[in-house]
Design an enzyme around this catalytic site. Structure first.
Site, PDB file in Angstrom:
ATOM      1  N   LEU A   1      32.033  -5.483  30.359  1.00  0.00           N
ATOM      2  CA  LEU A   1      31.181  -6.117  31.369  1.00  0.00           C
ATOM      3  C   LEU A   1      32.054  -7.085  32.165  1.00  0.00           C
ATOM      4  CD1 LEU A   1      28.137  -6.182  32.121  1.00  0.00           C
ATOM      5  CD2 LEU A   1      28.010  -8.311  30.838  1.00  0.00           C
ATOM      6  N   HIS A   2      32.368  -6.707  33.409  1.00  0.00           N
ATOM      7  CA  HIS A   2      33.349  -7.490  34.174  1.00  0.00           C
ATOM      8  C   HIS A   2      32.710  -8.650  34.949  1.00  0.00           C
ATOM      9  CE1 HIS A   2      36.287  -4.336  33.389  1.00  0.00           C
ATOM     10  NE2 HIS A   2      35.483  -3.437  33.908  1.00  0.00           N
ATOM     11  N   ASP A   3      32.044  -8.316  36.045  1.00  0.00           N
ATOM     12  CA  ASP A   3      31.657  -9.342  37.021  1.00  0.00           C
ATOM     13  C   ASP A   3      30.722 -10.431  36.487  1.00  0.00           C
ATOM     14  OD1 ASP A   3      33.240  -8.134  38.928  1.00  0.00           O
ATOM     15  OD2 ASP A   3      31.616  -6.928  39.755  1.00  0.00           O
TER      16      ASP A   3
END
Ligand code: BDR
Ligand code: CA
Length: 311
Positions: free
Chosen positions: A240-242
């Site tokens: 889960l990046h942003d």
């Protein structure tokens, strides 16, 4: 006191979860969302941000459309990870609310400069083109901005678009190089930390079980990512990046940071967009902070709670 914030993004399925979390957070004063061409075209990211705003019932937040292309390169795209329209399986619709008048870069300058120095944070979830243009337009912006929390870059983990580079930095390395050299205080969520934050089956199911439209939409984004990460990368639980940027603004204790100096490779085609992270710096005067550790369970608990309390 509420943290004033502008989100600059290219939704994007993980941008979407980050945006929905921010829309649902009463302790954030979300001044504007600015969009940029990145995962999909600039026209689509501006539309997608307005779709998400409508789902979250946050028409009070203006959405400004931004740069259609990187400073010096051809636009790339990451449709295979986000779906052709940028929102996974969600069928896009024409949102009711229009884009705001003016450019993304202009809105960043105007909103930040109109408020006390250091008071407006920026969460950057896409290529840094808009911020680079804003810094060019207003030379005192870097000193006036609050923390700039960026999703981008890779060090120990290696890249996700090439061996050396992470997508957001690779997509517009020239913009990233200018922003890192600008003197902004930057908190950097690279792949070293976002790869620690995994959307496991149980975590997705908890969000899916919530009754709100924001949670259902975020869960649909996570499900889409789960499928493509399994197919393309072979990961059971995708990173889960942003949303890590929003999580840091809400609860910085969820992360460990190291002071550093970051420079971006712009000349080599082989290592284009590589982030050189130098830890041998004078910590007391460092502008850049590289995230090394994340509390994944804490981040998912926070996101789940916020999505459950939103619209
Ligand atoms: C970043 O690239 C994009 O595809 C995602 O939205 C995220 O911002 C991860 O490398
Ligand atoms: Ca993004």
């Amino acid at each position: 006191m509420k943290q004033s914030l502008i989100i600059d993004c290219d939704p994007g399925v993980d941008d979407a979860t980050g945006l929905l979390t921010a829309f649902a957070s009463p302790d954030l004063d979300l001044l504007a969302v600015t969009t940029v061409g990145g995962n999909v075209s600039a026209a689509k990211t501006a539309r997608n941000a307005r779709i998400l705003r409508q789902i979250a019932r946050r028409e009070d937040v203006p959405v400004y459309a931004g740069a259609e292309r990187p400073l010096r390169r051809a636009p790339a795209g990451a449709g295979e990870f986000h779906g052709r329209e940028g929102l996974g399986d969600l069928t896009p619709f024409e949102p009711v609310g229009p884009v705001a008048e003016g450019t993304a870069a202009g809105a960043i300058v105007q909103q930040v400069m109109a408020r006390p120095a250091g008071s407006v944070a920026l969460a950057v979830m896409g290529p840094m083109t808009n911020l680079a243009l804003a810094l060019r337009a207003e030379p005192t912006l870097a000193a006036h901005l609050g923390p700039v929390v960026v999703m981008g870059g890779a060090r120990s983990e290696g890249g996700n678009i090439t061996a050396s580079a992470e997508f957001n930095i690779w997509a517009d390395p020239d913009a990233a190089a200018e922003v890192f050299a600008s003197g902004c205080r930057m908190i950097v969520m690279g792949l070293d930390v976002t790869h620690q934050v995994r959307a496991t089956e149980a975590r997705i199911a908890s969000i899916e079980a919530l009754p709100t439209a924001s949670a259902k939409t975020a869960a649909a984004m996570l499900r889409f990512s789960q499928r493509v990460e399994r197919q393309i990368v072979g990961w059971d639980a995708g990173p889960l990046h942003d949303p890590c940027t929003v999580a840091w603004l809400l609860k910085p204790d969820l992360f460990e940071l190291r002071p550093c100096r970051i420079e971006v490779e712009t000349e080599s085609e082989l290592t284009r967009g590589h982030t050189a992270v130098e830890f041998r710096v004078d910590a007391a005067n460092a502008d850049h902070f590289w995230a090394t550790k994340a509390d994944a369970a804490g981040i998912f608990a926070l996101i789940t709670q916020r999505l459950g309390e939103g619209a």
